[in-house]
Write a protein that holds these residues in place. Structure first.
Motif, mmCIF file in Angstrom:
data_model
loop_
_atom_site.group_PDB
_atom_site.id
_atom_site.type_symbol
_atom_site.label_atom_id
_atom_site.label_comp_id
_atom_site.label_asym_id
_atom_site.label_seq_id
_atom_site.Cartn_x
_atom_site.Cartn_y
_atom_site.Cartn_z
ATOM 1 N N CYS A 169 5.596 -31.157 21.806
ATOM 2 C CA CYS A 169 5.019 -29.995 21.117
ATOM 3 C C CYS A 169 3.385 -30.467 20.624
ATOM 4 O O CYS A 169 2.588 -29.736 20.402
ATOM 5 C CB CYS A 169 5.570 -29.846 19.655
ATOM 6 N N ASN A 170 3.185 -31.928 20.774
ATOM 7 C CA ASN A 170 1.722 -32.246 20.417
ATOM 8 C C ASN A 170 0.927 -32.277 21.858
ATOM 9 O O ASN A 170 -0.012 -31.913 21.938
ATOM 10 C CB ASN A 170 1.748 -33.555 19.725
ATOM 11 N N LYS A 206 -2.491 -27.437 20.548
ATOM 12 C CA LYS A 206 -2.604 -27.926 19.346
ATOM 13 C C LYS A 206 -4.136 -28.107 19.419
ATOM 14 O O LYS A 206 -4.891 -27.959 18.518
ATOM 15 C CB LYS A 206 -1.723 -28.899 18.759
ATOM 16 N N THR A 207 -4.269 -29.112 20.346
ATOM 17 C CA THR A 207 -5.798 -29.633 20.191
ATOM 18 C C THR A 207 -6.788 -28.553 20.568
ATOM 19 O O THR A 207 -8.151 -28.619 19.715
ATOM 20 C CB THR A 207 -6.192 -30.627 21.214
ATOM 21 N N SER A 212 -0.884 -36.943 11.434
ATOM 22 C CA SER A 212 0.105 -36.839 12.330
ATOM 23 C C SER A 212 1.228 -38.106 11.926
ATOM 24 O O SER A 212 0.826 -38.978 11.548
ATOM 25 C CB SER A 212 -0.300 -37.112 13.815
ATOM 26 N N PHE A 250 -1.149 -31.958 11.809
ATOM 27 C CA PHE A 250 -1.249 -31.879 13.504
ATOM 28 C C PHE A 250 0.280 -31.911 13.773
ATOM 29 O O PHE A 250 0.889 -30.835 14.873
ATOM 30 C CB PHE A 250 -1.745 -32.877 13.912
ATOM 31 N N ASP A 251 1.508 -32.316 12.946
ATOM 32 C CA ASP A 251 2.757 -32.208 13.311
ATOM 33 C C ASP A 251 3.395 -32.286 11.807
ATOM 34 O O ASP A 251 2.465 -32.415 10.913
ATOM 35 C CB ASP A 251 3.254 -33.020 14.628
ATOM 36 N N PHE A 280 0.302 -26.910 12.074
ATOM 37 C CA PHE A 280 0.580 -26.566 13.273
ATOM 38 C C PHE A 280 1.991 -26.678 13.672
ATOM 39 O O PHE A 280 2.582 -27.541 13.632
ATOM 40 C CB PHE A 280 -0.316 -27.185 14.217
ATOM 41 N N MET A 296 4.631 -24.861 16.575
ATOM 42 C CA MET A 296 4.795 -24.366 17.941
ATOM 43 C C MET A 296 5.827 -23.259 18.128
ATOM 44 O O MET A 296 7.041 -23.628 17.760
ATOM 45 C CB MET A 296 4.883 -25.455 18.905
#
Length: 230
Positions: free
Chosen positions: A48-49, A59-60, A81, A152-153, A182, A184
């Motif tokens: 997912c990252n 994500k980025t 993260s 980020f996660d 974030f 997903m």
């Protein structure tokens, strides 16, 4: 949404993991099966990252949109993260390739290097981002210079996220703190968020702290069936 490379890698990992779990459920006890399940969950969360061997992801793309706005406004952001290889290290390369000024605060740094990272972030107006793992940067430091936090996660334990946010949300913070997470869509991340929401675990007033074991126990045996990972 996952990008094309992520979706392909995710679906392949999920299908392989389901086949593996189907065999293990027949031959191993509950504890052993849980270990296999959470190993698969970790693999899916990392995809997912980033897709394997890919330097960018959906994500980025979202992250860089935020970073550009934050930098243009001469503000600062904390980015957390839970991963090093599929988190901090890849983000470091992303920032270098896009001329984003940042500092890293992770395990393996000496006390002097950690102190230098904090002081540089606080005092150097050109530095936009403070990049850290949740475990390393989530407690014990004050960074009220940041007016943004980006997850980020996500750790299994939402209280760890709140502790990380509190690095900026402390006495001395003069700005409104903006926090972004974030998640997903159509992935295990969305399933985890739904599960935490169902259990009331995303509401600060419900708990002071959680252990990852608590999250494990929130997943019933029926939910461990491989079809629930889809």
């Amino acid at each position: 949404d996952l990008d094309g490379d992520q979706r392909t890698a995710y679906d392949q990992a999920l299908a392989k993991g389901q086949r593996h779990l189907s065999d293990k459920i027949k031959t191993e006890n509950d504890f052993q099966v849980r270990r296999h399940i959470f190993s698969l969950l970790q693999e899916l969360k990392q995809i997912c990252n980033f897709a394997p061997s890919r330097p960018t992801s959906a994500k980025t793309e979202a992250l860089m949109d935020y970073i550009e706005t934050i930098a243009e406004n001469k503000e600062k952001v904390l980015i957390f993260s839970q991963y090093v290889g599929y988190g901090v290290e890849k983000l470091e390369e992303l920032f270098k390739n896009n001329s984003v000024k940042y500092v890293s605060y992770c395990g393996g740094l000496s006390n002097q290097e950690r102190d230098q990272a904090i002081q540089s972030f606080r005092n150097d107006a050109s530095i936009t981002a403070f990049l850290s793992t949740v475990k390393t940067g989530g407690v014990g430091i004050t960074l009220t210079e940041a007016s943004y936090v980006i997850h980020f996660d996500h750790w299994w334990n939402p209280a760890s996220m709140w502790q990380a946010e509190d690095r900026a949300h402390r006495p001395g913070q003069k700005n409104k703190l903006n926090v972004y997470s974030f998640w997903m869509r159509d992935t295990i991340e969305e399933k985890i968020k739904q599960k935490l929401h169902e259990k009331g675990m995303l509401i600060h007033s419900v708990i002071d702290s959680l252990a990852s074991e608590v999250i494990e126990e929130a997943i019933t045996r029926s939910e461990e069936h491989t079809s629930e990972l889809q």
